[in-house]
Design an enzyme around this catalytic site. Structure first.
Site, PDB file in Angstrom:
ATOM      1  N   SER A 163     -23.229 -33.002  13.241  1.00 20.05           N
ATOM      2  CA  SER A 163     -22.581 -31.721  13.472  1.00 20.05           C
ATOM      3  C   SER A 163     -22.840 -30.786  12.290  1.00 20.05           C
ATOM      4  CB  SER A 163     -21.085 -31.939  13.739  1.00 20.05           C
ATOM      5  OG  SER A 163     -20.493 -30.794  14.298  1.00 20.05           O
TER       6      SER A 163
ATOM      7  N   GLU B  23     -21.943 -32.714  24.863  1.00 23.00           N
ATOM      8  CA  GLU B  23     -21.380 -32.404  23.555  1.00 23.00           C
ATOM      9  C   GLU B  23     -19.992 -31.772  23.625  1.00 23.00           C
ATOM     10  OE1 GLU B  23     -22.533 -32.948  20.538  1.00 23.00           O
ATOM     11  OE2 GLU B  23     -24.692 -33.239  20.659  1.00 23.00           O
TER      12      GLU B  23
ATOM     13  N   HIS C 288     -19.498 -35.167  21.944  1.00 19.11           N
ATOM     14  CA  HIS C 288     -19.672 -34.942  20.511  1.00 19.11           C
ATOM     15  C   HIS C 288     -18.971 -36.034  19.712  1.00 19.11           C
ATOM     16  CE1 HIS C 288     -20.917 -32.227  17.351  1.00 19.11           C
ATOM     17  NE2 HIS C 288     -19.704 -32.174  16.823  1.00 19.11           N
TER      18      HIS C 288
END
Length: 509
Positions: free
Chosen positions: A194, A322, A418
């Site tokens: 990220s 995600e 995610h």
């Protein structure tokens, strides 16, 4: 029950002094909370990281150091308390015995440049060290302390991108000290997820970071970076929320706690205002600033111009779904009507045919799912893939992959969202704190997938080979991480075609 290996004394020599660690497993040593730079407060606040003052005797390094100022409280992880200042520390896991220098993996944690720390249980390096790596994790300045723009006025001026400068300081510590822990300073891989992955991409195009690493692993890199104008606008809003003028001396007079609280107020104001543009949907207000100096250009632009570390191998990955995580934890706007979806596409200046293209790919999906698919691909998947393509086009070696593992959980489908891939890559599947991410306790197939992902990281960090072929043109199929090793879904290829004309220039106001 006490066992012999827990009582073993492990001492190493660093350039600043002796450190004593502990053994989390019989054949692994861990040194936690080693300072790599001085506390960035007092006279050092908003400055470049300063050297650590050497110490006498043996420093006990058996517990994590304080986390950076933030308001987040993450599961089973320490949280920040106002007054804690010695936050620039790192942690090392290594095999207790080894036959020569080992490859080093340096992990940059994510958290929207605003929260998180190296002390999160899923980043424990014991399993990867057992697989043959020396693992380093570290804290760096977050939020306004690390990425807030400070207007001119101080002498010398306060630098932009202080969080990135902290990361470089940690890598310099690794170069100077890691041999004492069995690591090879000439074989360092920077890895992150990220905002940590995007930070690693920034390091690839920063002159100050050249020569500090050999390879990069970037999972779910978020982009693009901020323009100076957007960073200045953020500072004006945060200063107003803190009740101080947006001037260097006034911002320095505000406590770290006051700026954390003010930043949270600004984020909430974006969440509550549908007319606030892109930040209404993704209220992340801090990030690397393309200042033309410390960060000369957005990584995509720099790579396209051949200004990156083309000699550094690059391994990227993203998850299939995600942005569903942000919806699940309530941090994203609810887009549930056609009118809201149209406004969302307009705010992000997306091509007219992109939304319809996703409707065609997801004919039975509700509006919310279409929105989440588009936003996740925009912020993470497409940006990550473009990093690999730009690097390859400039002459570097790049490998792509996609995490697609999903299963049915007690409360419905567990998505490949995610952060779900990181416990697998670190070999930390059995932690209570990751059950939400991966959908409950792991099964045998999950453990087998974790072993394969760990093997890819170790292979890449060791030789630059994760186990599949590098990019060779736009038709190269990404490696897919799944419990059944299924082929890449057609949705990925079709969706990528819809982004062909979308620009990823630094974000402006």
């Amino acid at each position: 029950m006490s066992v012999w290996w827990r009582k073993t004394v492990d001492v190493r020599t660093t350039k600043d002094g002796l450190v004593r660690g502990r053994r989390p497993a019989p054949d692994i040593v861990a040194f936690l909370g080693i300072p790599y730079a001085a506390a960035p407060f007092g006279a050092n606040r908003f400055r470049e990281p300063r050297p650590v003052r050497a110490w006498e005797g043996v420093r006990e390094c058996q517990d994590f150091g304080p986390v950076a100022p933030q308001s987040a409280r993450l599961p089973e992880a320490p949280f920040w308390s106002p007054g804690e200042e010695d936050i620039l520390t790192l942690n090392v896991w290594a095999p207790a015995s080894h036959n020569g220098p080992l490859p080093v993996l340096v992990w940059i944690h994510g958290g929207a440049y605003t929260f998180g720390s190296s002390a999160q249980p899923d980043f424990d390096g014991t399993a990867l060290a057992g697989a043959g790596l020396v693992v380093v994790t570290f804290n760096y300045r977050l939020g306004f302390e690390g990425f807030g723009h400070i207007p001119p006025g101080a002498e010398p001026p306060y630098p932009e991108n202080r969080g990135l400068l902290d990361q470089i300081a940690a890598l310099q510590w690794v170069r100077e000290n890691i041999a004492a822990f069995g690591g090879d300073p000439a074989n360092v891989t920077v890895a992150g997820q990220s905002s940590g992955a995007a930070s690693a991409a920034c390091l690839m195009v920063m002159d100050r970071a050249r020569g500090l690493f050999r390879r990069v692993i970037a999972h779910s890199a978020v982009g693009p970076c901020c323009s100076p104008e957007l960073a200045a606008e953020t500072t004006r809003r945060v200063a107003a929320a803190a009740g101080v003028p947006a001037a260097s001396t006034c911002l320095r007079s505000a406590t770290p706690h006051a700026l954390v609280v003010a930043s949270d107020r600004v984020v909430e104001s974006y969440r509550q205002d549908p007319g606030s543009g892109p930040r209404h949907y993704n209220p992340v207000i801090y990030g690397p600033i393309v200042d033309g100096d410390i960060l000369p250009s957005d990584p995509l632009s720099a790579m396209a111009a051949g200004a990156s570390e083309t000699g550094a191998d690059l391994l990227v990955s993203h998850t299939r779904q995600e942005y569903w995580l942000m919806d699940a934890v309530g941090s994203s706007a609810k887009v549930t009507t056609d009118e809201q979806l149209t406004a969302f596409a307009r705010d992000f200046r997306l091509p007219d045919d992109l939304v319809q293209g996703y409707r065609d790919l997801m004919p039975d999906a509700p509006v919310l799912d279409i929105h989440l698919a588009i936003l996740g691909d925009l912020l993470f998947s497409e940006y990550t893939n473009r990093l690999a393509e730009r690097h390859a086009q400039a002459g570097g070696r790049a490998f792509t992959s996609c995490f697609a593992r999903h299963r049915k959980g007690p409360e419905g489908e567990v998505r490949a969202w995610h952060c779900a891939d990181i416990p697998f890559a670190f070999g930390n599947l059995t932690l209570k704190s990751v059950e939400f991410l991966i959908g409950g306790p792991p099964d045998a197939a999950d453990h087998e997938l974790s072993q394969r992902m760990m093997g890819a990281w170790v292979g890449f960090a060791t030789t630059g080979e994760p186990g599949w072929a590098p990019l060779n043109g736009p038709t190269t199929t990404p490696h897919v991480w799944d419990t059944a090793d299924s082929p890449a879904a057609a949705h990925n290829t079709a969706a990528r075609a819809l982004w062909r004309d979308v620009d990823f220039s630094p974000l402006g106001p």
